[in-house]
Design an enzyme around this catalytic site. Structure first.
Site, PDB file in Angstrom:
ATOM      1  N   ASP A 180       6.484 -23.522 -95.223  1.00  0.00           N
ATOM      2  CA  ASP A 180       6.263 -23.472 -96.672  1.00  0.00           C
ATOM      3  C   ASP A 180       4.892 -22.893 -97.007  1.00  0.00           C
ATOM      4  OD1 ASP A 180       8.719 -24.262 -97.466  1.00  0.00           O
ATOM      5  OD2 ASP A 180       8.207 -26.349 -97.815  1.00  0.00           O
ATOM      6  N   TYR A 227      14.232 -27.160 -89.764  1.00  0.00           N
ATOM      7  CA  TYR A 227      13.155 -26.973 -90.763  1.00  0.00           C
ATOM      8  C   TYR A 227      11.810 -27.445 -90.206  1.00  0.00           C
ATOM      9  CZ  TYR A 227      10.924 -27.548 -95.434  1.00  0.00           C
ATOM     10  OH  TYR A 227      10.112 -27.497 -96.529  1.00  0.00           O
TER      11      TYR A 227
END
Length: 395
Positions: free
Chosen positions: A123, A117
């Site tokens: 994001d 991630y």
């Protein structure tokens, strides 16, 4: 988006970062490592053979939380959470340091869950868990993030690893293409995920690519594009054989098989037939099969014990009244669902409720979000206690 609520739900992207602490921690017990190299058959459900490891990092977080509890009954219940297997988040370059002590604590019968991630422009539709790499730093992602993880896994051939690949990334490209931040990140997302899948295609690894949840890609208009996006990247990576399928509801709140679903009475419910994760897995797996992507799933049940708490599908931040859900198990009742897992370690914040903070996201200030809450990944003792009290089944 054809459906307004779907685009709102797509903002469920954010705030799934892990804690920033990189201090190695002592193993809780001596691990009996495998005596020979591990080979995982990704055409099978490896969770039927291996138990998701209760990693030493979350164990220590929970143990520290237990020390602060005075009620004897609650204290005993909380202590049991430390023994629940959960995924360890390698959410930045520095946190790759968590790998070694986690493996030291890994017995042969367990599989270590790792969340990959750290994509450039991470994001792109949320602020609470923006990453360290800018959208144009793909080379750093490859050489400073993925390559070192590959090296560490190769150095531990006698251990088994389940990798959850880049939460929120490809779903954002499907539903948030109108945002400039996601437009900027598109190339890095697709090339970065493909590079990760190709590079991490190792014998002792099984991989699941994140696919949002039923309130995101589960909308009727999103199922086919979502499946095609995952398949495109998978094929660009050379269709790596260690990719087993996809992950759903990571850090999410959706029920597994609630009927009728949480938002079945909403005015736009007719546009989303995936009112629970079981239906989503069934429908999305069918779409993936058509698109040419492996179609087995793992489903996060770490915080989905209580429903009816959110105002909208897309409300993702520290939902008030949530509870720990079903413990990790391969007994899901659906062949397409390999396992229920704890993807998001319960107690770690989704994002701060401090409106003056740089990474404040408005979703963390909504009426259904718990307040006060610290930055994404930081421990929230009061919220942990609520998860424990509301757990189903109870500890």
């Amino acid at each position: 988006m054809k459906v307004t609520a779907a685009s709102v739900a797509a903002l469920a992207a954010g705030a799934v970062a892990a804690p920033s602490n990189t201090t190695p921690r002592s193993p809780s017990k001596a691990a009996a490592a495998c005596s020979s190299a591990v080979t995982l058959d990704a055409s099978t459900n490896v969770f039927k053979k291996y138990k998701l490891h209760a990693n030493t990092f979350y164990r220590e977080e929970v143990n520290k939380a237990v020390e602060q509890i005075t009620d004897a009954t609650l204290k005993a219940q909380a202590a049991k959470v430390a023994d629940v297997g959960s995924f360890l988040w390698l959410d930045n370059i520095a946190n790759i340091a968590k790998f070694d002590p986690a493996v030291e604590d890994l017995p042969c019968e367990d599989i270590l869950g790792l969340v990959i991630y750290d994509l450039p422009g991470r994001d792109c539709a949320a602020k609470a868990s923006n990453g360290e790499l800018k959208y144009n730093e793909l080379d750093r992602y490859k050489t400073e993030y993925i390559d070192p993880i590959v090296a560490k896994i190769k150095a531990n051939p006698n251990s088994a690893f389940a990798l959850l690949i880049e939460p929120d990334s490809l779903p954002n490209l499907v539903t948030n293409a109108d945002l400039s931040t996601c437009q900027e990140s598109k190339t890095a997302y697709e090339e970065g995920v493909a590079y990760a899948l190709k590079s991490l295609n190792l014998p002792n690894v099984v991989m699941y690519v994140d696919a949002g949840h039923g309130g995101w890609l589960g909308w009727d208009a999103n199922l086919k594009p979502g499946a095609e996006e995952l398949a495109k990247v998978y094929k660009n990576a050379g269709s790596p054989k260690q990719v087993r399928g996809y992950a759903t509801n990571i850090a999410g709140w959706n029920a597994w098989d609630e009927e009728p679903g949480e938002f079945s009475d909403a005015s736009d419910a007719k546009y989303n037939s995936c009112q629970n994760e079981k239906t989503y897995v069934t429908k999305f797996s069918a779409a993936l099969k058509t698109a040419g992507f492996p179609n087995h799933a793992i489903v996060d049940t770490g915080r989905n014990a209580v429903t009816g708490l959110r105002e909208e599908w897309g409300d993702w931040c520290n939902v008030k009244g949530a509870g720990f859900g079903v413990r990790p198990t391969a007994d899901t009742g659906l062949e397409l669902a390999d396992a229920f897992v704890w993807g998001k370690p319960g107690g770690e914040s989704d994002g701060t409720s401090d409106e003056s903070a740089t990474r404040y996201d408005s979703f963390c200030g909504k009426p259904d979000a718990y307040k006060p809450s610290p930055e994404a990944g930081e421990w929230n003792q009061a919220y942990f206690l609520d998860l424990l009290k509301n757990a189903k089944p109870q500890f």
